[in-house]
Design an enzyme around this catalytic site. Structure first.
Site, PDB file in Angstrom:
ATOM      1  N   ARG A  83       0.857  -1.169   0.000  1.00  0.00           N
ATOM      2  CA  ARG A  83       0.000   0.000   0.000  1.00  0.00           C
ATOM      3  C   ARG A  83       0.906   1.235   0.000  1.00  0.00           C
ATOM      4  O   ARG A  83       1.976   1.213   0.621  1.00  0.00           O
ATOM      5  CB  ARG A  83      -0.904   0.041   1.243  1.00  0.00           C
ATOM      6  CG  ARG A  83      -2.078  -0.940   1.180  1.00  0.00           C
ATOM      7  CD  ARG A  83      -3.106  -0.502   0.155  1.00  0.00           C
ATOM      8  NE  ARG A  83      -4.225  -1.417   0.022  1.00  0.00           N
ATOM      9  CZ  ARG A  83      -4.282  -2.427  -0.852  1.00  0.00           C
ATOM     10  NH1 ARG A  83      -3.281  -2.662  -1.667  1.00  0.00           N
ATOM     11  NH2 ARG A  83      -5.344  -3.210  -0.899  1.00  0.00           N
ATOM     12  N   GLU A 137      -3.555   7.815  -4.385  1.00  0.00           N
ATOM     13  CA  GLU A 137      -3.897   7.437  -5.754  1.00  0.00           C
ATOM     14  C   GLU A 137      -5.158   8.163  -6.210  1.00  0.00           C
ATOM     15  O   GLU A 137      -6.079   8.357  -5.408  1.00  0.00           O
ATOM     16  CB  GLU A 137      -4.138   5.919  -5.809  1.00  0.00           C
ATOM     17  CG  GLU A 137      -2.874   5.140  -5.507  1.00  0.00           C
ATOM     18  CD  GLU A 137      -3.118   3.651  -5.311  1.00  0.00           C
ATOM     19  OE1 GLU A 137      -2.241   3.007  -4.700  1.00  0.00           O
ATOM     20  OE2 GLU A 137      -4.159   3.144  -5.757  1.00  0.00           O
ATOM     21  N   HIS A 142      -1.329   0.802  -9.799  1.00  0.00           N
ATOM     22  CA  HIS A 142      -2.054  -0.150  -8.954  1.00  0.00           C
ATOM     23  C   HIS A 142      -2.705  -1.262  -9.775  1.00  0.00           C
ATOM     24  O   HIS A 142      -3.905  -1.508  -9.688  1.00  0.00           O
ATOM     25  CB  HIS A 142      -3.110   0.566  -8.097  1.00  0.00           C
ATOM     26  CG  HIS A 142      -3.458  -0.200  -6.852  1.00  0.00           C
ATOM     27  ND1 HIS A 142      -3.907   0.415  -5.707  1.00  0.00           N
ATOM     28  CD2 HIS A 142      -3.416  -1.516  -6.562  1.00  0.00           C
ATOM     29  CE1 HIS A 142      -4.125  -0.501  -4.767  1.00  0.00           C
ATOM     30  NE2 HIS A 142      -3.834  -1.678  -5.269  1.00  0.00           N
TER      31      HIS A 142
END
Lengths: 332, 313
Positions: free
Chosen positions: A249, A278, A296
């Site tokens: 993460r 993000e 991602h």
């Protein structure tokens, strides 16, 4: 099955689909059909009724919830679902779920990391080779028609023999270790607890791991303890030639500090699939050739989604027929 | 040994150049304005040629240097050296095997991951500032894909070992079946291509293996197949490959080598399912130094009448 054909169809068990409007399950028709043929999927966003009254009206029948991606499951939401017994998470990470609240209510959580582990590990290794061997940067060099002009591309760095430090030795960390061992890397790791079945060198903390590694690969969940676990100290310990690969993460890393270290050459490079905010990515990274950026996508393969669907359906079916669940999150 | 003339065919490594300069009388061929006059003038003092993957010692060069005793290549590939001519004239030839095996194999896997998982494409996407929340694009899983290797020598075996860690079933084609390995052998490249998802070229370039990946092989590999070339550009019929990629008759390609380096077919620049590298298979600081030391070691051994370290001829 033949004898039941003439009976009324059994009322399908209800499952609440919990999602932010911008997220949805991947548009895989066979999965959606299969899901809907076995369960009554309640989707508040597909109802004209306001969210709150929709939820209140169905609350007493909701025993299972299916959160999409990172949609948050807070203690407030849990309070509104008094009949809830099961959360079938659809991501590897669980930081969006109030796990302590689940524990105290006795709500079981299943996760999806086993569906994704191989793809995430592949991505981590791919990013590492890309950073060390400058694959994306060299591809830009060729596409930019610079090769005929500059003849030689700057040298990269050898992967073999590198000391790789893995942060988190769960399903993803183990797959990464298995792969990199074949490249001649020595593996060490840190984890909440030492894993007796794992043959690699164990360090009790990330800083010591970093001080003894040339590469750090982040494969652990994001929790209060692991927030910014890779900070200035850890990066200094990793050193000027060190490489950080993050497929966990974004907030596992102090991103501001990371950017500064990269820009100033305090660490050797980074391969990132995740970021603190993000889809915003620090623009200072765009000009660096020793950084590889991925949006991602580490889990984004049809095969991962297929495995995820099996896991979701498997867990839901098991739950509603009182059988053992497939991927319960342990409290280790 | 300062009086020994060594001809370096092209620029390849600053450290190697420096060391050759220190130990011998080094002639840098690429800096010579009139190559034929140069050869005539210096033909009696040049006793060694140092070449690489781009430039070596062809028949013409060998004939022009009557005092040539050794060709030391800064590469493992020997396709730029006229080996038959060297044998005929008793000229020794050395290369740089083993030291670069791991780097080349690492790059082969790196290319597979980059093509299947669209790593370069993703990086471009992020750098363009176009990434929006909730958007995603599926790529293809690498683990478990069938890998077919053309040439199971040192590099081919190293690729197999790495791919196995990703649970990839391994098959191969080579001149002779290697019964000591457990991998599946196919007697032809077409059959190999038809039975794998990722086809890797890892053999040496000879007259027999020129265009070993041709239209038939490309067709057999198919619309979901991926070609990885870490061998030599001429292993692949490049125009055929380009049209197959443009017409989407093949799934993708990761190429470190091309038929006419540094020229790369323009049509490839617009494709998102290819990764293009400027011949960097052995391009790491560590390996290039090891290769340079091997070249120097071989030359030293030769001129001191000691056994060569890595002789080919």
């Amino acid at each position: 099955m033949g004898a039941n054909d003439t009976q009324q169809p059994k009322e399908l068990p209800m499952v609440l689909l919990h999602r932010l409007p911008s997220f949805n399950l991947p548009p895989n028709p066979s999965f959606r059909d299969h899901l809907r043929s076995h369960f009554h999927i309640l989707d508040p966003h597909e109802s004209p009724e306001p969210y709150d009254s929709f939820l209140s009206r169905h609350a007493h029948s909701i025993r299972a919830i299916l959160p999409v991606g990172p949609t948050q499951i807070s203690s407030e939401l849990l309070e509104r679902l008094p009949a809830l017994e099961l959360i079938v998470a659809t991501s590897a990470g669980l930081e969006h779920i109030d796990l302590p609240a689940c524990r105290s209510r006795g709500i079981v959580v299943t996760n999806a990391s086993s569906a994704f582990a191989e793809d995430v590990a592949d991505c981590a290794v791919g990013l590492l080779i890309d950073v060390l061997r400058r694959i994306s940067a060299a591809d830009r060099f060729v596409r930019g028609r610079i090769w005929p002009v500059e003849k030689e591309y700057p040298l990269g760095f050898k992967l073999g023999g590198k000391r790789v430090g893995i942060v988190g030795m769960g399903s993803i960390g183990s797959e990464v270790a298995k792969r990199l061992s074949a490249f001649g890397c020595t593996i060490a790791y840190t984890s909440r607890n030492k894993k007796e079945s794992v043959p690699f060198l164990f360090y009790t903390n990330v800083r010591d791991l970093a001080a003894n590694s040339g590469v750090l690969i982040l494969c652990c969940p994001l929790t209060e303890e692991t927030y910014h676990i890779v900070n200035k100290d850890v990066m200094a310990a990793l050193g000027k030639e060190g490489v950080i690969i993050n497929v966990g993460r974004g907030s596992l890393v102090d991103e501001k500090e990371l950017v500064q270290c990269l820009v100033q050459g305090e660490i050797g490079g980074a391969g990132l699939d995740v970021y603190e905010n993000e889809p915003n990515v620090p623009k200072e990274l765009f000009g660096l050739d020793n950084v590889v950026l991925s949006p991602h996508r580490a889990v984004m393969t049809p095969e991962s989604f297929e495995a995820l669907f099996q896991l979701i359906v498997g867990n839901l079916k098991a739950f509603f027929s009182n059988k053992p669940l497939v991927s319960v999150v342990s409290n280790e | 040994m300062e009086s020994i003339g060594v001809l370096m065919a092209c620029p390849m490594n600053p450290y190697l150049e420096q060391e050759l300069d220190k130990r011998f009388t080094l002639h840098r061929f690429w800096k010579v304005p009139e190559k034929s006059t140069f050869l005539t003038t210096h033909c009696n003092s040049i006793r060694a040629v140092v070449g690489n993957a781009s430039s070596g010692a062809d028949a013409q060069m060998i004939e022009a240097l009557p005092k040539l005793e050794i060709v030391a290549s800064f590469s493992v590939g020997l396709d730029k050296i006229d080996l038959a001519k060297c044998k005929e004239k008793g000229i020794r030839v050395t290369n740089t095997p083993d030291v670069l095996t791991e780097d080349v194999a690492d790059l082969a896997i790196g290319l597979m991951l980059a093509v299947l998982r669209k790593l370069c494409e993703s990086d471009r996407y992020v750098r363009s500032g176009k990434w929006k929340k909730g958007s995603y694009m599926l790529t293809t899983k690498f683990t478990g894909k069938r890998v077919g290797i053309i040439g199971l020598g040192r590099i081919g075996m190293a690729i197999a070992k790495r791919a196995e860690a990703f649970s990839c079933p391994i098959s191969y084609h080579s001149r002779t079946e290697k019964t000591e390995t457990k991998y599946k052998y196919y007697p032809s490249v077409v059959e190999l291509a038809a039975n794998c998802d990722i086809l890797v070229v890892a053999c040496s370039l000879t007259e027999e293996t020129r265009h070993i990946v041709n239209r038939k092989v490309i067709d057999a590999l198919g619309a979901k197949g991926v070609l990885i070339n870490i061998g030599r550009g001429p292993h692949v019929d490049e125009p055929e490959l380009v049209s197959a990629l443009v017409e989407r008759r093949i799934g993708g390609a990761g190429l470190d080598v091309f038929e006419h380096e540094p020229e790369v077919p323009e049509e490839l620049f617009g494709l998102d399912n290819v990764v293009l590298l400027p011949h960097v298979g052995s391009g790491t600081v560590e390996t290039r130094k090891a290769m340079a030391d091997l070249v120097l070691g071989n030359l030293e051994a030769h001129f001191m009448n000691k056994p060569l370290l890595t002789p080919v001829v």
